[in-house]
Design a protein around this motif. Structure first.
Motif, short mmCIF file in Angstrom:
data_model
loop_
_atom_site.label_atom_id
_atom_site.label_comp_id
_atom_site.label_asym_id
_atom_site.label_seq_id
_atom_site.Cartn_x
_atom_site.Cartn_y
_atom_site.Cartn_z
N TYR A 4 -30.13 -55.13 0.87
CA TYR A 4 -29.52 -53.80 0.91
C TYR A 4 -28.28 -53.78 1.80
O TYR A 4 -27.39 -52.93 1.59
N GLY A 5 -28.19 -54.70 2.74
CA GLY A 5 -26.94 -54.84 3.48
C GLY A 5 -25.80 -55.24 2.56
O GLY A 5 -24.68 -54.74 2.68
N ILE A 36 -24.71 -52.19 0.67
CA ILE A 36 -23.91 -51.27 1.49
C ILE A 36 -22.49 -51.81 1.67
O ILE A 36 -21.51 -51.06 1.60
N LEU A 76 -20.73 -51.26 -1.49
CA LEU A 76 -20.50 -49.84 -1.67
C LEU A 76 -19.24 -49.39 -0.91
O LEU A 76 -18.35 -48.75 -1.48
N PHE A 77 -19.15 -49.75 0.36
CA PHE A 77 -18.00 -49.32 1.16
C PHE A 77 -16.72 -50.05 0.74
O PHE A 77 -15.63 -49.46 0.76
N THR A 86 -24.45 -47.28 -6.49
CA THR A 86 -25.24 -46.39 -5.64
C THR A 86 -26.58 -46.05 -6.26
O THR A 86 -27.63 -46.15 -5.62
#
Length: 601
Positions: free
Chosen positions: A214-215, A218, A221-222, A244
């Motif tokens: 999940y890191g 993220i 995502l960013f 997302t």
């Protein structure tokens, strides 16, 4: 080296780096799958002897009883007062796909030692709606633990995303345990016995791997959010929707979000599974259509993708109204169909030879393999085990990393398109402005000559008016093709506008430029003689150290040479140095910073 070559070299350097990153992430994520299970051959249904094993797969020790109408009570099951009796699982898989039946499980553990043994029974599939566990207590009573993902999280005896049941085996004894499984989703039974130390080690590795997983989500995502805010490219927005929703779906799928975000809202968590899967399908199809430009490939294939896209949106709405049982099967089927069609769209784009399609197909193939392994397990076609349970996550992790490369490749294609003239497929004026500035700066640093040639098709306005615009377009394409064939790298040919072309010739002297441009002029006259009867006028100027203050001055000089060629009778090449120098310099200073108006034919 031109801009395309530099970008390709950067892409070549990115590929090993991204591959290494992907392999590292997969290696860490695989810790979720890595089960050092001690498996002793058991007589089906016989007690499992607990000795020094750290972890035991209980599959071969399980006995199962199907309850089709979900009406048996624990006392009926325990005392054998049911229509059917328990049967050993044996070599079968305890994976029954979608079923309305409840399943009863029993197994016996034996402790031959003189000391009590404390163990944990783990059910490794978290999406079980109702799970009841009976353990023998003192005085012939039974201790009941009722849990499941349709019950509040705090009812679990151990706060963990999976189901953990602590038990204590008395010394020199045998203890029989019962479980009842009931779920509207896929029925997967995977039971293990763990020592306390082994469970602690397993959970540590498990959450480390999930943190990496999940890191990575993220970070992606960013990164894509930043890229979208920077370049405003729609593909990034659609990818963000997909990324997302898919990341949140996976967090619910493996029980993590239920534990950390929605522990007291089991109904919301179950509904969110369906909603997020529908949104991820919607975003995935929309992203695929955009990044592969499917409308340009096949209108029918794109229209079918639109149907799948809105079918996903419809399933999202239906999932809010109907129970999980009625939505999950059609949604699973829609997922399979959408994945197949997106794969076909990728193949179609790959056949066209786009760089984006290569990245997309590698990424999507990884996800597709994971999806089908997991779906085959969901429908009961493959056994439930650590690999089939986590194949979805591993495939998706690889896909997400590689899809970022696909988006980057698409951006490069868009940039290339923005630098390409749509009619002739030559570099356009925008590219010329950037490239001449770079070559001018490089020539100034190295004291190398730089030649700029301007080419104009003679009497093209009259040609266009007499033969029509379609014929004029064909003539422009032919001239562009001849220029592309005769002008080799590191030289650059661009369409400047209308019937005018420019050549950027780095490290090219006056004499070399005269030979090259004369060859170009003669080739165009010869090759178009029978179809278009075209000629061109060419003017060029060569910059030596200390000459021409900027690129505008260089262009005005070359354009003046072109003007001289046209005024001298056309179909010829003129070097700026052969012009009336005083007149040329006067015009150059007067017109610096402006484009000289093209004289009419």
């Amino acid at each position: 080296m031109d801009a395309d070559q530099r970008h390709n070299n950067r892409s070549d350097r990115q590929w090993p780096l991204s591959t290494a990153l992907t392999m590292l992430l997969m290696m860490l994520a695989s810790m979720v799958v890595a089960d050092d299970v001690t498996t002793e051959p058991h007589t089906p249904g016989a007690p499992v002897v607990i000795e020094d094993q750290q972890r035991i797969d209980l599959a071969s020790a399980l006995s199962l009883l199907e309850d089709p109408e979900r009406r048996y009570t624990f006392e009926q099951v325990r005392l054998g007062r049911t229509l059917d009796s328990f049967s050993p699982l044996g070599e079968r898989s305890a994976n029954f796909g979608f079923t309305e039946a409840a399943w009863w499980v029993k197994f016996t553990l034996a402790n031959p030692s003189d000391q009590p043994k404390r163990l944990f029974i783990r059910q490794d599939y978290p999406l079980i709606d109702h799970l009841d566990f009976w353990a023998p207590a003192s005085d012939k009573h039974w201790q009941l633990v009722s849990t499941g993902d349709m019950r509040p999280f705090h009812l679990r005896p151990v706060e963990h995303r999976l189901f953990l049941f602590p038990v204590t085996l008395p010394p020199q004894s045998e203890s029989t345990y019962y479980l009842r499984f009931e779920s509207q989703g896929s029925m997967n039974i995977g039971l293990f016995a763990h020592s306390q130390v082994d469970l602690m080690n397993l959970v540590t590795k498990e959450y480390l791997a999930l943190g990496v997983y999940y890191g990575g989500f993220i970070v992606l995502l960013f990164y894509n959010l930043f890229m979208f805010l920077t370049v405003r490219e729609r593909a990034f927005a659609y990818y963000l929707v997909y990324l997302t929703s898919y990341g949140l779906y996976m967090s619910l799928h493996n029980g993590l979000s239920f534990q950390l975000l929605l522990p007291d809202l089991p109904l919301v968590a179950n509904k969110s599974l369906l909603v997020l899967l529908s949104i991820s399908l919607f975003g995935g199809v929309l992203f695929t259509r955009t990044i592969l430009n499917t409308r340009a490939q096949s209108i029918r294939a794109d229209q079918f993708a639109v149907v799948l896209q809105w079918a996903s949106a419809l399933m999202m709405l239906i999932s809010l109204l109907l129970s999980y049982r009625w939505v999950i099967v059609p949604l699973a089927v829609l997922t399979v169909i959408a994945c197949v069609h997106m794969f076909v769209l990728g193949l179609m784009a790959l056949a066209r030879g786009t760089g984006t399609a290569r990245y997309y197909m590698i990424a999507f193939s990884a996800l597709l393999i994971g999806v089908y392994i997991y779906m085959a397990k969901t429908f009961g076609l493959l056994p439930h085990n650590a690999f089939t349970q986590n194949a979805f996550q591993i495939g998706s992790l690889l896909e997400m990393v590689l899809l970022s490369l696909a988006v980057a490749s698409r951006l490069n294609e868009l940039k290339t398109e923005s630098f390409t003239d749509a009619l002739t497929q030559l570099k356009n004026r925008r590219f010329f402005n950037e490239q001449i500035a770079q070559e001018y700066a490089r020539a100034g640093q190295t004291d190398a000559p730089l030649t700029l040639a301007v080419i104009d098709i003679d009497h093209f306005k009259a040609f266009n008016d007499s033969r029509g615009h379609s014929r004029g377009d064909a003539a422009l394409k032919m001239v562009a093709s001849l220029l592309k064939d005769r002008v080799r790298k590191p030289n650059t040919v661009c369409r400047y506008g209308g019937e005018e072309f420019v050549l950027i010739l780095p490290d090219t002297s006056d004499q070399e430029a005269a030979v090259l441009t004369e060859r170009v002029r003669a080739t165009i006259e010869k090759e178009t003689a029978f179809g278009f009867s075209l000629t061109v006028s060419i003017g060029f100027a060569t910059m030596h150290p200390g000459e021409f203050e900027d690129t505008d001055c260089l262009f005005v000089a070359a354009d003046y040479a072109l003007y001289t060629a046209k005024a001298s009778g056309r179909n010829r090449v003129v070097n700026y140095r052969e012009c009336d120098l005083k007149r040329a310099l006067d015009n150059a200073h007067r017109l610096t910073g402006n484009l000289m108006a093209q004289p009419s034919d």
